[in-house]
Scaffold this motif. Structure first.
Motif, PDB file in Angstrom:
ATOM      1  N   VAL A 108     -25.197  42.503  65.525  1.00  0.00           N
ATOM      2  CA  VAL A 108     -26.013  42.451  64.310  1.00  0.00           C
ATOM      3  C   VAL A 108     -25.377  43.268  63.194  1.00  0.00           C
ATOM      4  CG1 VAL A 108     -28.282  43.017  63.327  1.00  0.00           C
ATOM      5  CG2 VAL A 108     -28.122  42.014  65.619  1.00  0.00           C
ATOM      6  N   LYS A 109     -24.705  44.380  63.553  1.00  0.00           N
ATOM      7  CA  LYS A 109     -24.073  45.228  62.539  1.00  0.00           C
ATOM      8  C   LYS A 109     -23.034  44.474  61.727  1.00  0.00           C
ATOM      9  CE  LYS A 109     -24.675  49.695  64.836  1.00  0.00           C
ATOM     10  NZ  LYS A 109     -24.006  50.798  65.554  1.00  0.00           N
ATOM     11  N   SER A 154     -25.102  42.526  59.082  1.00  0.00           N
ATOM     12  CA  SER A 154     -25.795  43.398  58.131  1.00  0.00           C
ATOM     13  C   SER A 154     -24.787  44.128  57.246  1.00  0.00           C
ATOM     14  CB  SER A 154     -26.690  44.401  58.866  1.00  0.00           C
ATOM     15  OG  SER A 154     -25.925  45.300  59.643  1.00  0.00           O
ATOM     16  N   SER A 204     -24.540  43.670  53.226  1.00  0.00           N
ATOM     17  CA  SER A 204     -24.633  44.786  52.282  1.00  0.00           C
ATOM     18  C   SER A 204     -23.495  44.750  51.265  1.00  0.00           C
ATOM     19  CB  SER A 204     -24.645  46.123  53.037  1.00  0.00           C
ATOM     20  OG  SER A 204     -23.360  46.467  53.505  1.00  0.00           O
ATOM     21  N   ARG A 224     -27.146  48.787  49.971  1.00  0.00           N
ATOM     22  CA  ARG A 224     -27.203  49.212  51.370  1.00  0.00           C
ATOM     23  C   ARG A 224     -28.621  49.608  51.805  1.00  0.00           C
ATOM     24  NH1 ARG A 224     -21.686  47.921  51.655  1.00  0.00           N
ATOM     25  NH2 ARG A 224     -20.419  49.347  50.426  1.00  0.00           N
ATOM     26  N   LEU A 266     -31.367  47.187  53.497  1.00  0.00           N
ATOM     27  CA  LEU A 266     -31.086  46.811  54.880  1.00  0.00           C
ATOM     28  C   LEU A 266     -31.351  47.975  55.834  1.00  0.00           C
ATOM     29  CD1 LEU A 266     -27.845  44.751  54.256  1.00  0.00           C
ATOM     30  CD2 LEU A 266     -30.074  43.854  54.921  1.00  0.00           C
ATOM     31  N   GLY A 278     -33.966  47.898  58.959  1.00  0.00           N
ATOM     32  CA  GLY A 278     -33.537  48.271  60.307  1.00  0.00           C
ATOM     33  C   GLY A 278     -34.361  49.388  60.908  1.00  0.00           C
ATOM     34  N   ILE A 302     -29.182  46.320  62.373  1.00  0.00           N
ATOM     35  CA  ILE A 302     -29.402  46.038  60.954  1.00  0.00           C
ATOM     36  C   ILE A 302     -29.116  47.265  60.101  1.00  0.00           C
ATOM     37  CG2 ILE A 302     -31.183  45.494  59.233  1.00  0.00           C
ATOM     38  CD1 ILE A 302     -32.448  43.648  61.321  1.00  0.00           C
ATOM     39  N   ARG A 303     -29.502  48.442  60.580  1.00  0.00           N
ATOM     40  CA  ARG A 303     -29.368  49.638  59.738  1.00  0.00           C
ATOM     41  C   ARG A 303     -28.009  50.314  59.851  1.00  0.00           C
ATOM     42  NH1 ARG A 303     -32.826  51.706  64.136  1.00  0.00           N
ATOM     43  NH2 ARG A 303     -31.792  53.442  65.219  1.00  0.00           N
ATOM     44  N   PRO A 316     -24.806  49.360  57.170  1.00  0.00           N
ATOM     45  CA  PRO A 316     -25.167  49.732  55.799  1.00  0.00           C
ATOM     46  C   PRO A 316     -25.389  51.231  55.623  1.00  0.00           C
ATOM     47  CG  PRO A 316     -26.375  47.776  56.476  1.00  0.00           C
ATOM     48  CD  PRO A 316     -25.688  48.302  57.704  1.00  0.00           C
TER      49      PRO A 316
END
Length: 406
Positions: A68-69, A72, A76, A82, A85, A89, A122-123, A126
């Motif tokens: 997922v990174k 995401s 971003s 950034r 997102l 996350g 997700i987090r 970013p």
């Protein structure tokens, strides 16, 4: 020189947004580690799962986050933003926390762990790109080290709370899991209020297709060498769940099992900021090699120890190696990637290392079931030596000073 003219210590010159991101990570880690410190034992001792199942669950969870990174991070770069997102996350991770105390079967736990790791995915890229955006080039290692240090304060505070609450509630897992929900939602609140995203510099290109091969080629050979070394390093270290299981195999009481993560994270938090600060002043590859040497010793200690004192030494060394390597690897990514492609760079970095962690965790679980803990940690020591050899071979190609943003 007047008092106001004196140069400030590095920690006072780190932007406020990086401090805030550190506290966001700390609060979420308190929540996550309160759960994860108990989860492997809960799955094995209460739900009756095998060691290999634990390895597969941990590996798949982290690999999911890594995949997922990639998207995401690329998103971003495409958005030029950034924070949004990162909020999504952290928010997703927070709203999945109540599932852990309500889960009635291993299937629910797998689902909760899976969705929680999607939030992490997700987090992750970013947030790391946001740290790089906020940090002055001369304080990049310090900034990543500071955020990592605050993050790991949460990583040992969470297990300490788990130990206390397990004692207070007579080993009632669900109550501990419910209390862990609170800091997760506080983390999202701090992110929303205290982190201000900088505007993109006008000289940076607008990235239309961050994952296109032409853009990936722009990341450059130095960046891809960093990724290759990091992947080999990840094969040498598997999920920390196996540290917990090692403690249980030696005979540490159930209530005290989370102390393993407390010791590891305490050593990690004490070393991450000083190593980051030092990396702004000396060769970063030398420090990374030092971290690998520490991991090698930790693996040997954990392979051959039969007592709690040896376990404590091995776990502390494991945490020290994390402090010597994790912030440095992130700093090297920021050093070698173009500013407008940092999200993509961190995403690809985490994808490759996440796949390596999946392989390492599955292999560790299989070795544990076949040969026991000794074979697992000796295999880790072998991979560590291979990685150290490769790192030293590429030292002169990777060890250039950090490049300023352009």
């Amino acid at each position: 020189m007047t008092e106001t003219d004196k140069p400030q210590p590095a920690r006072q010159r780190v932007p406020a947004g990086i401090w805030a991101l550190g506290f966001v990570s700390m609060l979420m880690d308190i929540s996550s580690e309160m759960i994860h410190a108990l989860l492997p034992v809960y799955m094995v001792a209460v739900l009756g799962t095998s060691m290999m199942t634990v390895g597969i669950i941990e590996g798949v969870a982290e690999a999911t986050a890594a995949i997922v990174k990639v998207f995401s991070g690329a998103l971003s770069d495409w958005l030029g933003r950034r924070k949004i997102l990162a909020v999504i996350g952290y928010g997703l991770a927070a709203i999945t926390k109540p599932v852990f105390p309500m889960a009635a079967s291993i299937g629910w736990l797998i689902g909760a762990r899976f969705v929680d790791r999607i939030g992490k995915g997700i987090r992750g890229a970013p947030r790391d790109a946001l740290v790089a955006d906020l940090a002055p080039a001369e304080l990049r290692g310090t900034s990543f080290g500071l955020r990592q240090s605050l993050d790991t304060i949460g990583a040992f505070t969470g297990p300490l709370l788990a130990i206390f609450l397990m004692w207070l509630t007579a080993d009632h897992f669900q109550t501990v899991f419910w209390i862990a929900v609170i800091p997760a939602f506080l983390s999202v609140g701090v992110l929303l209020v205290a982190v201000k995203e900088p505007r993109p510099a006008p000289v940076h290109r607008h990235i239309r297709m961050p994952l296109h091969r032409d853009e990936l080629r722009r990341l450059g050979p130095r960046y891809w060498r960093v990724v290759m070394i990091a992947a080999c390093f990840t094969l040498a270290r598997f999920s920390e769940a196996f540290l917990i299981l090692r403690a249980q195999s030696i005979g540490l009481p159930l209530t005290m099992v989370p102390l393993v993560l407390v010791i590891m994270s305490f050593a990690y938090s004490l070393s991450a900021y000083p190593i980051g600060w030092l990396s702004d002043r000396v060769n970063r590859i030398t420090l990374l090699a030092l971290g690998l040497a520490v991991l090698f010793v930790a693996d040997l200690v954990l392979a051959f120890t039969s007592g709690l004192a040896g376990l404590g030494v091995g776990v502390a060394l494991w945490g020290l190696h994390m402090g010597c390597t994790q912030g440095l690897l992130a700093t090297l990514v920021a050093d070698t990637a173009p500013a407008e492609l940092r999200g993509t760079a961190f995403g690809m970095f985490n994808l490759v290392t996440g796949i390596a962690l999946l392989a390492a965790s599955i292999l560790a679980g299989a070795l544990w079931d076949i040969t026991g803990p000794q074979g697992t940690f000796l295999a880790g020591a072998g991979f560590t030596m291979l990685t150290l050899t490769g790192l030293l071979a590429y030292r002169h190609r990777l060890g250039r000073p950090a490049t300023p943003d352009c």
